[in-house]
Scaffold this active site. Structure first.
Site, PDB file in Angstrom:
ATOM      1  N   GLY A  45       0.828  -1.201   0.000  1.00 30.24           N
ATOM      2  CA  GLY A  45       0.000   0.000   0.000  1.00 30.24           C
ATOM      3  C   GLY A  45       0.855   1.241   0.000  1.00 30.24           C
ATOM      4  N   GLN A  50       2.947   9.902   1.572  1.00 26.34           N
ATOM      5  CA  GLN A  50       4.231   9.203   1.393  1.00 26.34           C
ATOM      6  C   GLN A  50       4.941   9.620   0.102  1.00 26.34           C
ATOM      7  OE1 GLN A  50       2.496   5.090   2.257  1.00 26.34           O
ATOM      8  NE2 GLN A  50       4.554   4.956   3.123  1.00 26.34           N
ATOM      9  N   CYS A 107       6.711  -0.398   6.569  1.00 30.33           N
ATOM     10  CA  CYS A 107       6.205   0.796   5.906  1.00 30.33           C
ATOM     11  C   CYS A 107       7.264   1.283   4.924  1.00 30.33           C
ATOM     12  CB  CYS A 107       5.917   1.873   6.956  1.00 30.33           C
ATOM     13  SG  CYS A 107       5.298   3.404   6.253  1.00 30.33           S
ATOM     14  N   LEU A 108       6.855   1.631   3.709  1.00 31.36           N
ATOM     15  CA  LEU A 108       7.821   2.086   2.705  1.00 31.36           C
ATOM     16  C   LEU A 108       8.525   3.369   3.149  1.00 31.36           C
ATOM     17  CD1 LEU A 108       5.868   1.375  -0.619  1.00 31.36           C
ATOM     18  CD2 LEU A 108       7.707   0.025   0.407  1.00 31.36           C
ATOM     19  N   HIS A 149      -3.650   0.663   8.032  1.00 33.33           N
ATOM     20  CA  HIS A 149      -2.315   1.280   7.949  1.00 33.33           C
ATOM     21  C   HIS A 149      -2.351   2.521   7.045  1.00 33.33           C
ATOM     22  CE1 HIS A 149       2.262   0.736   7.681  1.00 33.33           C
ATOM     23  NE2 HIS A 149       2.008   1.651   6.747  1.00 33.33           N
ATOM     24  N   GLU A 150      -2.995   2.392   5.875  1.00 33.22           N
ATOM     25  CA  GLU A 150      -3.021   3.516   4.927  1.00 33.22           C
ATOM     26  C   GLU A 150      -3.917   4.651   5.431  1.00 33.22           C
ATOM     27  OE1 GLU A 150      -0.709   3.483   2.875  1.00 33.22           O
ATOM     28  OE2 GLU A 150      -0.302   1.349   3.096  1.00 33.22           O
ATOM     29  N   HIS A 153      -2.069   6.721   7.773  1.00 30.20           N
ATOM     30  CA  HIS A 153      -1.187   7.680   7.091  1.00 30.20           C
ATOM     31  C   HIS A 153      -1.939   8.972   6.766  1.00 30.20           C
ATOM     32  CE1 HIS A 153       2.726   5.925   6.341  1.00 30.20           C
ATOM     33  NE2 HIS A 153       2.219   4.802   5.856  1.00 30.20           N
TER      34      HIS A 153
HETATM   35 ZN    ZN Z   1       3.153   3.001   5.638  1.00 33.50          ZN
END
Ligand code: ZN
Length: 192
Positions: A45, A50, A107-108, A149-150, A153
């Site tokens: 995701g 991000q 997480c990226l 999670h998204e 963000h």
């Molecule tokens: Zn993340």
């Protein structure tokens, strides 16, 4: 187009994102670029902050053979996971299920850090599509986890905020070390 991913420490990861009131060509292009960026980074995701854009937009693609997902319902109708992916969602509203589940997350925006996070096992999310349609999606397993999670963000919340007190201690130490590495690698600006 592959976009640069914002790394932990950047203030854009901590803002409450603005709702999208009109789906413009830029928003469509951004969502396609986000999918490409997510694929390139091998993530499940990616949320707009991000890539440095504080708007309520995120994309998810759970592998179609993921066995943790036992149901996906779109607008109340059972939908094969593969058909529901990739998911592009705007302005989400999250309903938590009662049951909780532990699962490992990364997480990226926080490379090389993974930890167990307690989340709702199943969720229901109301969101808008790029066509301006309002839909609901219900799911469990990795898809429920990715949705939470998204959506976090989009509210400036990171998975490391959701850890137990004990896990937070260990992560704080590891993060300090990682941030020095990211500085050396040029991923984040140097503080010196
Ligand atoms: Zn993340």
């Amino acid at each position: 187009m592959i976009l640069p991913i914002v790394i932990y420490g950047d203030p854009v990861l901590r803002v409450k994102c603005k709702p999208i009131t009109e789906v413009t060509e830029e928003i469509r292009k951004l969502s396609q670029d986000m999918i490409e960026t997510m694929h390139n980074a091998r993530g499940v995701g990616l949320a707009a902050p991000q890539v440095g854009i504080a708007l309520q937009l995120a994309v998810i693609e759970v592998p179609p053979d993921d066995e943790s997902v036992t149901y996906v319902r779109i607008n109340g109708e059972d939908t094969p996971l593969a058909e529901a992916m990739p998911l592009i969602f705007l302005n989400p509203k999250l309903d938590h299920g009662k049951e909780k589940a532990m699962g490992e997350e990364g997480c990226l925006s926080i490379p090389d850090l993974r930890s167990e996070v307690r989340r709702s096992a199943g969720v229901k999310v109301e969101y808008q599509t790029l066509d301006g349609e309002t839909r609901t999606i219900e799911a469990d397993g990795l898809l429920a986890r990715a949705l939470q999670h998204e959506i976090d963000h989009l509210n400036g919340i990171l998975f490391i905020d959701r850890l137990s007190a004990a896990a937070k201690l260990g992560v704080r130490r590891k993060l300090k070390r990682l941030m020095l590495e990211w500085e050396e690698d040029g991923l984040i600006p140097s503080k010196r």
